[in-house]
Design a protein around this motif. Structure first.
Motif, PDB file in Angstrom:
ATOM      1  N   LEU A  74      -2.166  59.561  11.813  1.00 29.01           N
ATOM      2  CA  LEU A  74      -0.873  59.428  11.002  1.00 29.01           C
ATOM      3  C   LEU A  74      -0.996  60.257   9.789  1.00 29.01           C
ATOM      4  O   LEU A  74      -2.178  59.995   9.063  1.00 29.01           O
ATOM      5  CB  LEU A  74      -0.539  58.074  10.824  1.00 29.01           C
ATOM      6  CG  LEU A  74       0.736  57.649   9.962  1.00 29.01           C
ATOM      7  CD1 LEU A  74       1.316  56.492  10.549  1.00 29.01           C
ATOM      8  CD2 LEU A  74       0.280  57.474   8.564  1.00 29.01           C
TER       9      LEU A  74
ATOM     10  N   ASP B 109       0.638  61.251   6.074  1.00 25.84           N
ATOM     11  CA  ASP B 109       1.785  61.539   4.853  1.00 25.84           C
ATOM     12  C   ASP B 109       1.800  62.477   4.044  1.00 25.84           C
ATOM     13  O   ASP B 109       0.737  63.067   3.659  1.00 25.84           O
ATOM     14  CB  ASP B 109       1.660  60.140   4.217  1.00 25.84           C
ATOM     15  CG  ASP B 109       2.245  58.735   5.013  1.00 25.84           C
ATOM     16  OD1 ASP B 109       2.873  58.991   6.098  1.00 25.84           O
ATOM     17  OD2 ASP B 109       1.963  57.676   4.571  1.00 25.84           O
TER      18      ASP B 109
ATOM     19  N   CYS C 155      10.396  61.276   9.678  1.00 26.79           N
ATOM     20  CA  CYS C 155       9.362  61.026  10.582  1.00 26.79           C
ATOM     21  C   CYS C 155       9.380  61.808  11.838  1.00 26.79           C
ATOM     22  O   CYS C 155      10.397  61.713  12.316  1.00 26.79           O
ATOM     23  CB  CYS C 155       9.182  59.772  10.688  1.00 26.79           C
ATOM     24  SG  CYS C 155       7.637  58.910  11.834  1.00 26.79           S
TER      25      CYS C 155
ATOM     26  N   ARG D 179       6.140  62.066   7.130  1.00 26.61           N
ATOM     27  CA  ARG D 179       5.247  61.574   7.951  1.00 26.61           C
ATOM     28  C   ARG D 179       5.202  62.414   9.379  1.00 26.61           C
ATOM     29  O   ARG D 179       6.281  62.257   9.890  1.00 26.61           O
ATOM     30  CB  ARG D 179       5.494  59.874   8.137  1.00 26.61           C
ATOM     31  CG  ARG D 179       4.435  59.331   8.946  1.00 26.61           C
ATOM     32  CD  ARG D 179       4.649  57.967   9.168  1.00 26.61           C
ATOM     33  NE  ARG D 179       4.067  57.328   7.610  1.00 26.61           N
ATOM     34  CZ  ARG D 179       4.008  56.082   7.327  1.00 26.61           C
ATOM     35  NH1 ARG D 179       4.655  55.390   8.274  1.00 26.61           N
ATOM     36  NH2 ARG D 179       3.841  55.721   6.098  1.00 26.61           N
TER      37      ARG D 179
ATOM     38  N   ILE E 114       3.303  61.897  12.925  1.00 26.16           N
ATOM     39  CA  ILE E 114       2.454  61.084  13.848  1.00 26.16           C
ATOM     40  C   ILE E 114       1.925  62.023  15.074  1.00 26.16           C
ATOM     41  O   ILE E 114       2.631  62.715  15.884  1.00 26.16           O
ATOM     42  CB  ILE E 114       2.920  60.044  14.639  1.00 26.16           C
ATOM     43  CG1 ILE E 114       3.532  59.157  13.463  1.00 26.16           C
ATOM     44  CG2 ILE E 114       1.951  59.091  15.585  1.00 26.16           C
ATOM     45  CD1 ILE E 114       4.497  57.915  13.885  1.00 26.16           C
TER      46      ILE E 114
ATOM     47  N   VAL F 180       5.847  54.460  18.342  1.00 25.22           N
ATOM     48  CA  VAL F 180       5.944  55.349  17.072  1.00 25.22           C
ATOM     49  C   VAL F 180       7.124  54.860  16.104  1.00 25.22           C
ATOM     50  O   VAL F 180       6.894  55.089  15.061  1.00 25.22           O
ATOM     51  CB  VAL F 180       6.221  56.856  17.215  1.00 25.22           C
ATOM     52  CG1 VAL F 180       4.945  57.220  18.201  1.00 25.22           C
ATOM     53  CG2 VAL F 180       7.396  57.095  17.977  1.00 25.22           C
TER      54      VAL F 180
ATOM     55  N   LEU G 204       5.843  52.711  13.452  1.00 24.20           N
ATOM     56  CA  LEU G 204       5.121  53.825  12.408  1.00 24.20           C
ATOM     57  C   LEU G 204       5.853  54.409  11.440  1.00 24.20           C
ATOM     58  O   LEU G 204       5.359  55.056  10.660  1.00 24.20           O
ATOM     59  CB  LEU G 204       4.071  54.610  13.073  1.00 24.20           C
ATOM     60  CG  LEU G 204       3.018  53.762  14.114  1.00 24.20           C
ATOM     61  CD1 LEU G 204       2.087  54.901  14.688  1.00 24.20           C
ATOM     62  CD2 LEU G 204       2.204  53.097  13.012  1.00 24.20           C
TER      63      LEU G 204
END
Length: 754
Positions: free
Chosen positions: A301, A303, A315, A347, A349, A373, A376
């Motif tokens: 992950l 950011d 995201c 973000r 992933i 996900v 997240l």
């Protein structure tokens, strides 16, 4: 040891204080010779049985912070000969290398900071730490160095690999050790028996931590009780209190139904708030669990390092297929941030697939990942927004395997024909065919490195493979191999490798560097004499064939270690030897060091220092000086941090040997592939110490760099490169104007390294 030296050593140990100071340790090892090992804690007689019992058969072993301890030597002599030792003290590494180079030639020694190790991920079976963590965890220094070091240990260990830590088990060390190895790790603590004659003192303990593929949380096991310890009451009491406290945490959290993913290496009581973005945050995760998803996934992950954006996605999910999951771009932190920047997400992933996902379609993977996900995704007003799935493709529209073989030197090798989704405009103009086919030589040991790539054409007038393409490669007694061959229609039976075009851009880059000695090359050509070149690394033989075709005044000697590679070059890429193009089956470094460069007769075998050098050509040139030396080999030792070349080819001693064997107008060329800027800087620094002038040409994504070392006292200036490129273009007998322009364009990008 003399009295004065003993006093110096005692004073230094008394004042060493900061065990993390490289300067202090350098001074210490200068005073204490390599024949006087400095052992932390227990010696070999105490360690041998408990230590070796945790080793697998023939493991790859890393010994970080090795110092001048004889632990590695004892392990090597006990039959474990794949050992890499690292220490940040250049003094001690030099001493240990000299001490062991003859008796233990298989042992590797690297100058390296153990908190920032230059190894690829998951390459060691065992990491053996003898007091290294304790040294980094001096209470007044805080835990940061220890955290960095253990993070590196986790990264370089394979699944099933073990971290064996010999420690005094002080409370602050155990606190970090226990919290770092929670999810997905098995841990046990053992006591190292003291010598019978020893007085009760501080006890040495051995923590054994095993890396799992799952995210399970296990209690820590211990193989002793209070009555079996001979250490002081405080040390024993502190150990048992720490063990019980940690196991209470693990028992209380191992069955929590609300945990759908694990956060490796973070304390359970201090989990981050993932509902909010945190600038520059990077977490390694394990997603999924039995009963809640079909698969378990390794993920990262990331950011954004800036909250200002602009972002295309709040995201996003980036899926990396198994075939690319170990590439630097996706497996290293630096590479992952590069991918993040291009994704334009607040973000990202990144999910790295492995063999457990082999039989699942991308649609199945996305369906399985979606609920994982979504947990997240950072909170925002439009919680119903879709999370886009991106994937890393390989740009290939069609692939046919022509031949597969396994070599005892190089490992699995594939010859394949591919059609790309997109090709460069230059080659499209030369061959305006809808789907151009390229033949590739792939070394699977180097994360499926495409070692060579050639264009296939239907033009029968080209002097290429001919009938030899339809023959199986000649078997060699020096290689244990097994091969399978599948004919793939027109791509194998009718098309020919075309040697008038360089499909690999870095080959064009290598050739463009000849502008640096173009005046000398022009004088050689006009005087009807020969220039001499040695290429270390044959590959598919495409660069030597191209040079032979366009520079008739150049005598080329190629040195290749693996006879299977030569067979493949001849059988599938149309490589042929002639009077001025010869191949030696030999070790490239030894070939240069023995000064046998272009001096062996074609039908003789020469042996020097036990290295056999076999020439395959019809004749040689009796001259030990060379005009051009090109290093174009991949690295079999991924621990060096370089894909190309092997680390030995950029050692200072070898670079000096190269300079000695080059003519006064000589040119040295290295194809350097390393994602780490630190490694590149180290190579360039060494080359600057040897060569009078240094130039470089950066390739795509700044990953591939061609470095040129010039021997001449005088050197061409950058503003003269265009004129020199035109001079070189006239010397080359190129078949296509597009190739000339590519050469000139590449030459214009060459820059001096100051």
């Amino acid at each position: 040891m003399g009295k004065k030296k003993k006093e110096q050593l005692g004073n230094l140990l008394d004042t060493l204080g900061d065990f993390t100071s490289k300067e202090n340790w350098d001074e210490f090892f200068k005073i204490r010779s390599s024949d006087e090992p400095f052992e932390w804690y227990a010696d070999w007689s105490q360690l041998k049985t408990p230590l070796i019992s945790h080793f697998s058969q023939n493991p790859q072993i890393l010994v970080p912070g090795c110092g001048n301890s004889r632990l590695s030597e004892h392990l090597y002599d006990a039959g474990f000969n794949q050992i890499t030792n690292v220490d940040f003290s250049k003094v001690v590494i030099s001493d240990m290398l000299r001490r062991n180079v003859r008796q233990r030639p298989g042992m590797l020694w690297r100058v390296m900071d153990i908190t920032k190790m230059q190894f690829e991920d998951a390459i060691f079976d065992v990491v053996v730490d003898k007091g290294g963590l304790d040294a980094l965890m001096e209470p007044e220094l805080g835990p940061d160095l220890g955290k960095q070091y253990l993070s590196e240990v986790k990264r370089v260990l394979k699944i099933g690999g073990k971290f064996i830590c010999l420690t005094l088990a002080e409370a602050h060390v155990l606190g970090l050790l226990f919290s770092t190895f929670r999810f997905g790790w098995k841990m046990s603590i053992h006591v190292i028996p003291q010598k019978p004659s020893s007085k009760p003192s501080l006890q040495t303990f051995m923590a054994v931590v095993e890396k799992e593929s799952s995210s399970m949380l296990h209690e820590i096991m211990s193989s002793f009780d209070n009555s079996s310890l001979v250490c002081s009451g405080d040390q024993a009491r502190g150990l048992f209190e720490a063990l019980e406290s940690e196991n209470q945490i693990r028992r209380g959290n191992s069955s929590g139904s609300d945990i759908s993913f694990s956060l490796e290496g973070l304390q359970l009581e201090d989990k981050p708030d993932l509902s909010k973005l945190s600038e520059g945050r990077r977490l390694q995760l394990t997603l999924g669990r039995q009963g809640s998803s079909c698969f378990i996934y390794k993920a990262v992950l990331l950011d954004s390092q800036s909250q200002s954006g602009p972002f295309q996605y709040h995201c996003g999910v980036f899926i990396v297929p198994k075939t690319r999951s170990r590439e630097w771009l996706f497996s290293s932190e630096e590479g992952q941030w590069m991918v993040f920047e291009s994704a334009k997400a607040a973000r990202l992933i990144m999910v790295l697939l492995d063999s457990s996902h082999a039989n699942a379609s991308m649609e199945d993977i996305q369906k399985d990942l979606s609920p994982l996900v979504r947990q997240l995704a950072p909170s925002k007003d439009d919680v119903g927004a879709q999370i886009p799935f991106l994937t890393a493709g390989d740009g290939i529209k069609q692939r046919n395997v022509v031949h597969q073989v396994t070599s005892s030197f190089t490992g699995p090798i594939i010859v394949e024909d591919v059609v790309y989704e997109n090709v460069d405009d230059d080659v499209s103009r030369i061959f305006p065919t809808k789907d151009l086919i390229f033949r590739r030589l792939v070394f699977q040991r180097s994360e499926s490195l495409v070692q060579s790539e050639a264009l296939l054409t239907r033009e029968s007038s080209h002097k290429t493979v001919g009938d030899s393409e339809r023959k199986k490669p000649v078997s060699s007694s020096k290689s244990k191999k097994r091969g399978t061959q599948r004919k793939t229609g027109e791509s194998f039976n009718q098309l020919k490798v075309y040697h008038g075009y360089l499909a690999s851009s870095y080959h064009t880059g290598i050739l463009s560097g000849f502008v640096l000695i173009s005046s000398y090359m022009e004088s050689v050509a006009s005087s009807n004499t020969s220039a001499k070149a040695v290429i270390i690394g044959l590959g598919a033989g495409l660069l030597p064939m191209f040079l032979h075709g366009c520079m008739p005044f150049l005598h080329v000697e190629v040195v290749e270690l693996d006879p299977v590679v030569l067979d493949l070059a001849k059988g599938y890429f149309g490589f042929t030897e002639e009077e001025h193009l010869q191949v030696h089956i030999a070790d490239g470094i030894q070939f240069i060091r023995d000064s046998n460069v272009v001096s062996n007769s074609g039908n003789d075998d020469a042996a020097s220092n036990g290295i056999c050098t076999t020439s395959h050509g019809k004749g040689g040139v009796n001259n030990t000086k060379v005009d051009i030396i090109i290093i174009d080999v991949d690295s079999a030792d991924s621990s060096s941090g370089m894909t190309c070349p092997a680390a030995d080819f950029v050692e200072h001693s070898f670079l000096q040997t190269v300079k000695k064997n080059l003519s006064e107008n000589g040119l040295f060329v290295i194809n350097l592939v390393a994602r780490s800027q630190a490694i590149k800087d180290q190579v360039i620094s060494r080359m600057k110490e040897v060569f009078n002038h240094l130039f470089c040409l950066k390739g795509e994504e700044d990953v591939n760099e061609v470095i040129f070392g010039v021997c001449s006292e005088s050197s061409i200036e950058e503003d003269c490169l265009p004129k020199a490129a035109c001079r070189l273009e006239k010397l080359l007998k190129l078949k296509h104007p597009e190739m000339s322009q590519s050469l000139i364009d590449a030459a214009s990008k060459i820059r001096r390294l100051t």
